[in-house]
Design a protein around this motif. Structure first.
Motif, PDB file in Angstrom:
ATOM      1  N   ARG A 141       0.905  -1.226  -0.128  1.00  0.00           N
ATOM      2  CA  ARG A 141       0.040  -0.045   0.179  1.00  0.00           C
ATOM      3  C   ARG A 141       0.933   1.207   0.049  1.00  0.00           C
ATOM      4  O   ARG A 141       0.468   2.291  -0.196  1.00  0.00           O
ATOM      5  CB  ARG A 141      -1.017   0.075   1.327  1.00  0.00           C
ATOM      6  N   ALA A 142       2.122   1.114   0.398  1.00  0.00           N
ATOM      7  CA  ALA A 142       3.118   2.249   0.313  1.00  0.00           C
ATOM      8  C   ALA A 142       3.343   2.775  -1.068  1.00  0.00           C
ATOM      9  O   ALA A 142       4.031   3.668  -1.336  1.00  0.00           O
ATOM     10  CB  ALA A 142       4.225   1.991   1.178  1.00  0.00           C
ATOM     11  N   HIS A 143       3.275   1.893  -2.102  1.00  0.00           N
ATOM     12  CA  HIS A 143       3.567   1.965  -3.463  1.00  0.00           C
ATOM     13  C   HIS A 143       2.784   3.295  -3.939  1.00  0.00           C
ATOM     14  O   HIS A 143       1.969   3.295  -3.835  1.00  0.00           O
ATOM     15  CB  HIS A 143       3.245   0.746  -4.427  1.00  0.00           C
ATOM     16  N   GLY A 144       3.867   4.301  -4.312  1.00  0.00           N
ATOM     17  CA  GLY A 144       3.315   5.586  -4.678  1.00  0.00           C
ATOM     18  C   GLY A 144       2.659   6.512  -3.596  1.00  0.00           C
ATOM     19  O   GLY A 144       1.923   7.533  -3.876  1.00  0.00           O
ATOM     20  N   ALA A 145       2.970   6.269  -2.280  1.00  0.00           N
ATOM     21  CA  ALA A 145       2.263   6.798  -1.312  1.00  0.00           C
ATOM     22  C   ALA A 145       3.462   7.741  -0.595  1.00  0.00           C
ATOM     23  O   ALA A 145       4.494   7.601  -1.032  1.00  0.00           O
ATOM     24  CB  ALA A 145       1.646   5.888  -0.266  1.00  0.00           C
ATOM     25  N   GLU A 146       2.853   8.628   0.194  1.00  0.00           N
ATOM     26  CA  GLU A 146       3.719   9.506   0.981  1.00  0.00           C
ATOM     27  C   GLU A 146       3.544   9.298   2.546  1.00  0.00           C
ATOM     28  O   GLU A 146       2.360   9.035   3.056  1.00  0.00           O
ATOM     29  CB  GLU A 146       3.497  10.977   0.874  1.00  0.00           C
ATOM     30  N   ILE A 147       4.624   8.788   3.325  1.00  0.00           N
ATOM     31  CA  ILE A 147       4.764   8.230   4.673  1.00  0.00           C
ATOM     32  C   ILE A 147       5.723   9.419   5.171  1.00  0.00           C
ATOM     33  O   ILE A 147       6.451   9.844   4.872  1.00  0.00           O
ATOM     34  CB  ILE A 147       5.236   6.957   4.694  1.00  0.00           C
ATOM     35  N   VAL A 148       5.155   9.630   6.732  1.00  0.00           N
ATOM     36  CA  VAL A 148       6.087  10.350   7.780  1.00  0.00           C
ATOM     37  C   VAL A 148       6.267   9.553   8.872  1.00  0.00           C
ATOM     38  O   VAL A 148       5.187   8.980   9.403  1.00  0.00           O
ATOM     39  CB  VAL A 148       5.529  11.775   7.773  1.00  0.00           C
ATOM     40  N   THR A 149       7.239   9.216   9.257  1.00  0.00           N
ATOM     41  CA  THR A 149       7.492   8.465  10.553  1.00  0.00           C
ATOM     42  C   THR A 149       8.083   9.497  11.461  1.00  0.00           C
ATOM     43  O   THR A 149       8.489  10.653  11.269  1.00  0.00           O
ATOM     44  CB  THR A 149       8.702   7.259  10.392  1.00  0.00           C
ATOM     45  N   VAL A 150       8.448   8.962  12.554  1.00  0.00           N
ATOM     46  CA  VAL A 150       9.074   9.940  13.848  1.00  0.00           C
ATOM     47  C   VAL A 150      10.290  10.360  13.515  1.00  0.00           C
ATOM     48  O   VAL A 150      10.699  11.497  13.641  1.00  0.00           O
ATOM     49  CB  VAL A 150       8.912   9.085  15.148  1.00  0.00           C
ATOM     50  N   GLU A 151      10.968   9.571  12.444  1.00  0.00           N
ATOM     51  CA  GLU A 151      12.363  10.013  12.074  1.00  0.00           C
ATOM     52  C   GLU A 151      12.194  11.749  11.287  1.00  0.00           C
ATOM     53  O   GLU A 151      13.220  12.448  11.076  1.00  0.00           O
ATOM     54  CB  GLU A 151      13.040   9.199  11.396  1.00  0.00           C
ATOM     55  N   GLY A 152      10.938  11.743  10.824  1.00  0.00           N
ATOM     56  CA  GLY A 152      10.817  12.674   9.771  1.00  0.00           C
ATOM     57  C   GLY A 152       9.876  14.085  10.588  1.00  0.00           C
ATOM     58  O   GLY A 152       9.690  14.990   9.659  1.00  0.00           O
ATOM     59  N   VAL A 153       9.891  14.137  11.907  1.00  0.00           N
ATOM     60  CA  VAL A 153       9.083  14.967  12.507  1.00  0.00           C
ATOM     61  C   VAL A 153      10.068  16.383  12.684  1.00  0.00           C
ATOM     62  O   VAL A 153       9.418  17.502  12.615  1.00  0.00           O
ATOM     63  CB  VAL A 153       8.403  14.504  13.668  1.00  0.00           C
ATOM     64  N   ALA A 154      10.943  15.997  13.100  1.00  0.00           N
ATOM     65  CA  ALA A 154      12.007  17.156  13.481  1.00  0.00           C
ATOM     66  C   ALA A 154      12.544  18.017  12.246  1.00  0.00           C
ATOM     67  O   ALA A 154      12.391  17.324  11.371  1.00  0.00           O
ATOM     68  CB  ALA A 154      13.237  16.711  14.366  1.00  0.00           C
ATOM     69  N   ALA A 155      12.760  19.268  12.325  1.00  0.00           N
ATOM     70  CA  ALA A 155      13.289  19.903  11.021  1.00  0.00           C
ATOM     71  C   ALA A 155      14.502  20.173  11.293  1.00  0.00           C
ATOM     72  O   ALA A 155      14.987  21.002  12.022  1.00  0.00           O
ATOM     73  CB  ALA A 155      12.465  21.336  11.347  1.00  0.00           C
ATOM     74  N   GLY A 156      15.554  19.326  10.755  1.00  0.00           N
ATOM     75  CA  GLY A 156      16.714  19.350  10.683  1.00  0.00           C
ATOM     76  C   GLY A 156      17.296  18.926  12.030  1.00  0.00           C
ATOM     77  O   GLY A 156      16.916  18.039  12.720  1.00  0.00           O
ATOM     78  N   GLU A 157      18.137  19.951  12.551  1.00  0.00           N
ATOM     79  CA  GLU A 157      18.519  19.740  14.146  1.00  0.00           C
ATOM     80  C   GLU A 157      17.505  20.259  15.415  1.00  0.00           C
ATOM     81  O   GLU A 157      17.800  20.012  16.497  1.00  0.00           O
ATOM     82  CB  GLU A 157      19.928  20.414  14.118  1.00  0.00           C
ATOM     83  N   SER A 158      16.480  20.944  14.750  1.00  0.00           N
ATOM     84  CA  SER A 158      15.598  21.372  15.625  1.00  0.00           C
ATOM     85  C   SER A 158      14.417  20.382  15.781  1.00  0.00           C
ATOM     86  O   SER A 158      13.656  19.857  14.764  1.00  0.00           O
ATOM     87  CB  SER A 158      14.911  22.690  15.103  1.00  0.00           C
ATOM     88  N   LEU A 159      14.297  20.131  17.331  1.00  0.00           N
ATOM     89  CA  LEU A 159      13.016  19.301  17.665  1.00  0.00           C
ATOM     90  C   LEU A 159      11.840  19.938  17.005  1.00  0.00           C
ATOM     91  O   LEU A 159      11.505  21.140  17.121  1.00  0.00           O
ATOM     92  CB  LEU A 159      12.984  19.054  18.988  1.00  0.00           C
TER      93      LEU A 159
END
Length: 493
Positions: free
Chosen positions: A395-413
């Protein structure tokens, strides 16, 4: 768990695949029941999954020319909850959908899937039975429409043939003189299977009942109508004596069993109590009390509209005009996770959770229960919070996913991550990624949530350490003066 996973882009392709594979195939939409059944070996012989979530226009909620309310096969529980039409004209169904699982489960689970699973404890069957619903089944051989009495044949047994797909649910909407409600008794407030459930609809002429419909769940091999109670109520005023007698007649219609959730005598007594409670609410017009005016859905769209089912880009269609992923085949899963494009081989027979952890090495998403009970695996799939343990990896094929690793903005939480630290909302930390993901989507959806809305958002997330108070405080802190989530605004100088 399966040998081939197809993602057709038209209904005709679905019916063709069902005709070809028969008993070996199952349709998957939400998958919140089917994946667990496959994992537990409860669907022997099923080798083919047919994902219908990329077919447009199957998630419509409409009033048809026949005056009935129609739900497409991709309508999710949260879409019903969010639908003003359903809340106004099918409130028993909306209330039942609100009682299902958790926001993450309601974002994936469909009403059609709940009906097909055919458990007598399934919440949405009960109000639909009380609202004289029908289902329309379609195959390459043609279409047929069945009443619920015809459709249900026993515990987890329906009249649907292996080559058929449920394409429409139709029900009688509430008329101006009708009121209805749904009540459920579970062993906990959220994520609870019904011990007993009752749906009641009454039509009033003045202060007398012109017609009554009462359906009972989790007390017989299928949902049952309390016919004697319905007949007794006709022409009566809803006095206490009448309500008590109706409760007794409803109790007599139940045929409960003893099981892990409750003994038969207790279930029978609760049928009486809930029937009386429902009729009192309808008499007094209080049936909507406790139902939120602004239900928390855990959708990232602040305008309150569901994100449409996303089509697969044409360049990612791999075989004969449709997408096919074989368990041991060459077709990769091409997906975007945290803004980065991945091409994943060898994960076509896994769950999304295991693909993220094992193939992408994004181990922030945790496996707690692998059954959709704990919320530790929550991620954002195409804008909605979901339990990744209940999502097939293809189901991820062609989809957009965000995990906890993608929540922070660079070095900023992210502000919520920082608030978790300041409020001491992290102890063992295992559940924390799931709470962060649910909380981040909540703050996108409701920038200034109330404590009750925070509790709604976390209904699918379990913590054994903190007692939740510090987690709620962290969300309240992050809600003050926070910036836009996920989307970086262009710099100005």
């Amino acid at each position: 768990m399966w040998k081939a996973y197809y993602t057709p882009v038209s209904l005709e392709e679905v019916l063709s695949l069902l005709a070809e594979y028969g008993h070996r195939a199952r349709i998957i939409a939400g998958g919140t029941d089917l994946l667990l059944e496959l994992e537990r070996g409860q669907r022997p012989g099923v080798e083919i999954l047919i994902d219908i979530t990329r077919i447009p226009n199957l998630d419509a909620i409409t009033i048809g020319p026949d005056g009935r309310l129609h739900l497409g096969p991709l309508v999710t529980h949260n879409q019903v909850v969010a639908s003003l039409l359903c809340r106004e004209r099918a409130f028993p169904l909306a209330r039942a959908c609100w009682e299902v699982g958790s926001p993450q489960i309601r974002n994936r689970g469909t009403v059609a899937g709940n009906l097909i699973t055919a458990s007598p404890a399934n919440d949405t069957i009960v109000p639909l039975w009380a609202m004289d619903a029908t289902v329309t089944l379609q195959s390459a051989r043609g279409r047929r429409t069945l009443s619920f009495e015809e459709f249900y044949q026993g515990v987890r047994r329906t009249a649907m043939a292996p080559d058929e797909m449920l394409v429409d649910i139709a029900l009688e909407p509430l008329k101006p003189n009708e009121r209805g409600t749904f009540l459920k008794l579970g062993l906990r407030r959220f994520q609870a299977i019904s011990v007993v459930s009752v749906a009641a609809v009454v039509a009033l002429e003045g202060d007398r009942v012109a017609r009554a419909r009462i359906a009972l769940g989790a007390v017989a091999p299928t949902i049952v109508r309390a016919r004697e109670a319905e007949a007794f109520l006709q022409g009566q005023r809803l006095t206490e004596d009448v309500i008590e007698r109706a409760g007794e007649l409803a109790q007599a219609a139940a045929r409960p069993i003893d099981d892990i959730r409750g003994p038969a005598w207790y279930r029978a007594e609760m049928v009486r109590v809930l029937t009386m409670r429902a009729l009192r609410q309808l008499r007094e017009g209080t049936e909507r009390m406790g139902f939120p005016e602004r239900p928390v859905l855990l959708w990232r769209r602040p305008d309150g509209q569901p994100r449409p089912w996303l089509s697969i880009p044409p360049e990612l269609i791999t075989w004969n005009g449709r997408v096919r992923h074989l368990a041991e085949g060459p077709e990769p899963i091409v997906t975007t996770v945290n803004g980065r494009r991945y091409v994943v081989h060898g994960a076509s027979d896994k769950t999304l959770l295991r693909m993220l952890r094992e193939d992408l090495r994004l181990v922030g998403t945790k496996e707690g229960c692998a059954e959709g009970e704990c919320g530790a695996c929550t991620v954002i799939l195409d804008g909605m919070a979901v339990m990744s343990c209940l999502v097939p990896a293809p189901r991820a094929h062609g989809a957009e996913i965000v995990t906890v690793e993608g929540v922070a903005a660079g070095e900023s939480l992210h502000p919520l991550q920082a608030a978790f630290i300041r409020q001491g909302a992290v102890q063992c930390g295992y559940c924390t990624p799931g709470f962060i993901m649910s909380g981040v989507v909540l703050l996108d959806e409701v920038p200034q949530p109330t404590p009750e809305e925070i509790r709604q958002a976390f209904a699918g997330n379990l913590c054994r350490c903190t007692g939740y108070y510090s987690i709620i405080r962290a969300v309240e802190e992050a809600a003050g003066g926070r910036g836009s989530t996920f989307r970086k605004e262009p710099e100005t100088r």
